[in-house]
Write a protein that holds these residues in place. Structure first.
Motif, PDB file in Angstrom:
ATOM      1  N   UNK A 135       0.555  -1.279   0.139  1.00  0.00           N
ATOM      2  CA  UNK A 135       0.077   0.171  -0.098  1.00  0.00           C
ATOM      3  C   UNK A 135       0.754   1.266  -0.038  1.00  0.00           C
ATOM      4  N   UNK A 136       1.340   1.584  -1.108  1.00  0.00           N
ATOM      5  CA  UNK A 136       1.593   3.002  -1.725  1.00  0.00           C
ATOM      6  C   UNK A 136       1.595   3.779  -2.408  1.00  0.00           C
ATOM      7  N   UNK A 137       2.234   4.687  -2.418  1.00  0.00           N
ATOM      8  CA  UNK A 137       1.557   5.914  -3.473  1.00  0.00           C
ATOM      9  C   UNK A 137       2.400   5.459  -5.051  1.00  0.00           C
ATOM     10  N   UNK A 138       1.899   5.457  -5.891  1.00  0.00           N
ATOM     11  CA  UNK A 138       2.526   5.227  -7.071  1.00  0.00           C
ATOM     12  C   UNK A 138       3.382   6.696  -7.727  1.00  0.00           C
ATOM     13  N   UNK A 139       2.834   7.656  -6.142  1.00  0.00           N
ATOM     14  CA  UNK A 139       3.370   8.866  -7.619  1.00  0.00           C
ATOM     15  C   UNK A 139       4.577   9.430  -6.628  1.00  0.00           C
ATOM     16  N   UNK A 140       5.442   8.585  -5.281  1.00  0.00           N
ATOM     17  CA  UNK A 140       5.953   9.623  -4.324  1.00  0.00           C
ATOM     18  C   UNK A 140       7.150   8.526  -5.459  1.00  0.00           C
ATOM     19  N   UNK A 141       8.552   9.405  -5.474  1.00  0.00           N
ATOM     20  CA  UNK A 141       9.674   8.239  -5.962  1.00  0.00           C
ATOM     21  C   UNK A 141       9.572   7.395  -4.714  1.00  0.00           C
ATOM     22  N   UNK A 142      10.229   6.888  -5.573  1.00  0.00           N
ATOM     23  CA  UNK A 142      10.041   5.094  -4.783  1.00  0.00           C
ATOM     24  C   UNK A 142      11.620   4.813  -5.572  1.00  0.00           C
ATOM     25  N   UNK A 143      12.156   5.084  -6.306  1.00  0.00           N
ATOM     26  CA  UNK A 143      13.245   5.140  -6.950  1.00  0.00           C
ATOM     27  C   UNK A 143      14.497   5.426  -6.957  1.00  0.00           C
ATOM     28  N   UNK A 144      15.594   5.173  -7.162  1.00  0.00           N
ATOM     29  CA  UNK A 144      16.445   6.112  -7.230  1.00  0.00           C
ATOM     30  C   UNK A 144      17.107   6.582  -8.812  1.00  0.00           C
ATOM     31  N   UNK A 145      17.886   7.746  -9.017  1.00  0.00           N
ATOM     32  CA  UNK A 145      17.673   7.866 -10.400  1.00  0.00           C
ATOM     33  C   UNK A 145      18.547   6.013 -11.438  1.00  0.00           C
ATOM     34  N   UNK A 146      18.934   5.411 -11.111  1.00  0.00           N
ATOM     35  CA  UNK A 146      19.114   4.211 -11.527  1.00  0.00           C
ATOM     36  C   UNK A 146      18.076   2.945 -11.307  1.00  0.00           C
ATOM     37  N   UNK A 147      16.850   3.196 -11.292  1.00  0.00           N
ATOM     38  CA  UNK A 147      15.733   2.267 -11.094  1.00  0.00           C
ATOM     39  C   UNK A 147      15.608   1.160  -9.949  1.00  0.00           C
ATOM     40  N   UNK A 148      16.360   1.455  -9.410  1.00  0.00           N
ATOM     41  CA  UNK A 148      16.760   0.845  -7.484  1.00  0.00           C
ATOM     42  C   UNK A 148      15.457   1.164  -6.550  1.00  0.00           C
ATOM     43  N   UNK A 149      14.547   0.422  -6.510  1.00  0.00           N
ATOM     44  CA  UNK A 149      14.825   1.037  -4.994  1.00  0.00           C
ATOM     45  C   UNK A 149      15.198   1.834  -3.725  1.00  0.00           C
ATOM     46  N   UNK A 150      14.919   2.338  -3.376  1.00  0.00           N
ATOM     47  CA  UNK A 150      15.323   3.812  -2.948  1.00  0.00           C
ATOM     48  C   UNK A 150      14.657   3.742  -0.952  1.00  0.00           C
ATOM     49  N   UNK A 151      13.573   3.201  -0.705  1.00  0.00           N
ATOM     50  CA  UNK A 151      12.690   3.252   0.037  1.00  0.00           C
ATOM     51  C   UNK A 151      13.138   2.201   0.681  1.00  0.00           C
ATOM     52  N   UNK A 152      13.481   2.350   2.188  1.00  0.00           N
ATOM     53  CA  UNK A 152      14.084   1.189   3.068  1.00  0.00           C
ATOM     54  C   UNK A 152      12.567   0.271   3.371  1.00  0.00           C
ATOM     55  N   UNK A 153      11.158   1.213   3.829  1.00  0.00           N
ATOM     56  CA  UNK A 153      10.660  -0.131   4.227  1.00  0.00           C
ATOM     57  C   UNK A 153       9.677  -1.142   2.707  1.00  0.00           C
ATOM     58  N   UNK A 154       9.830  -0.306   1.567  1.00  0.00           N
ATOM     59  CA  UNK A 154       9.563  -1.235   0.399  1.00  0.00           C
ATOM     60  C   UNK A 154      10.873  -1.687  -0.302  1.00  0.00           C
ATOM     61  N   UNK A 155      11.991  -1.553   0.265  1.00  0.00           N
ATOM     62  CA  UNK A 155      13.080  -2.810  -0.486  1.00  0.00           C
ATOM     63  C   UNK A 155      12.228  -3.712   0.892  1.00  0.00           C
TER      64      UNK A 155
END
Length: 177
Positions: A135-155
């Protein structure tokens, strides 16, 4: 071990396509990952010869140990995904195969509905299904500039889903009691 990734979106660059790509970077050492990009080309199931796009998918899934599938945030799955599952079910391509499903939605019920629809089709095809609703918003930035998951909770959530497949323990389908 090899995991086959299927994104249930026809929109290149969609959130769930990006989520699946990023999930491929969260796999343990020694686990291969291959995304199947042919969803748009799958025709409706009809008895008879298997079209090339369906044959490619069936062969790819047969050569993998598990499937990681991302679902859209709404309960209406792309018709092409249903077609793909129909082709695989008709050829026993999912029978006993471990399949993890991830879906993401800004609304708690959106992911749940998408997964419920997918679970029905996957269980009907004989897959051993597991997964998580993110349950996360697709509008928020969850990826870094290389396309990796940036948010620790999502990872952590994505890794928990992957852990269900790596190593995939022998399980019975939930409805086989």
């Amino acid at each position: 071990m090899k995991i086959i990734g299927i994104a249930a979106s026809l929109h290149k660059g969609s959130f769930i396509n990006r989520l699946l790509e990023a999930a491929g970077g969260e796999l343990p050492d020694g686990v291969g990952f291959e995304m199947w990009p042919g969803l748009r080309d799958i025709p409706p199931y009809v008895p008879g010869p298997v079209p090339a796009s369906a044959r490619e998918l069936i062969g790819l899934v047969a050569g993998g140990d598990a499937v990681l599938l991302t679902a859209p945030e709404h309960s209406l799955l792309p018709a092409e995904l249903s077609y793909a599952l129909d082709w695989m079910a008709a050829r026993d391509g999912l029978s006993g195969k471990h399949v993890a499903v991830m879906s993401a939605s800004a609304r708690a019920c959106g992911a749940m509905w998408a997964q419920a629809e997918l679970y029905k089709q996957l269980l009907g095809a004989g897959a051993v299904v597991m997964g998580a609703e993110l349950v996360i918003s697709p509008a928020c930035p969850h990826f870094d500039e290389d396309g990796h998951l940036a948010a620790p909770d999502l990872r952590a959530q994505v890794r928990a889903v992957i852990a269900q497949l790596c190593p995939a323990k022998v399980m019975e389908p939930a409805l086989s009691l």
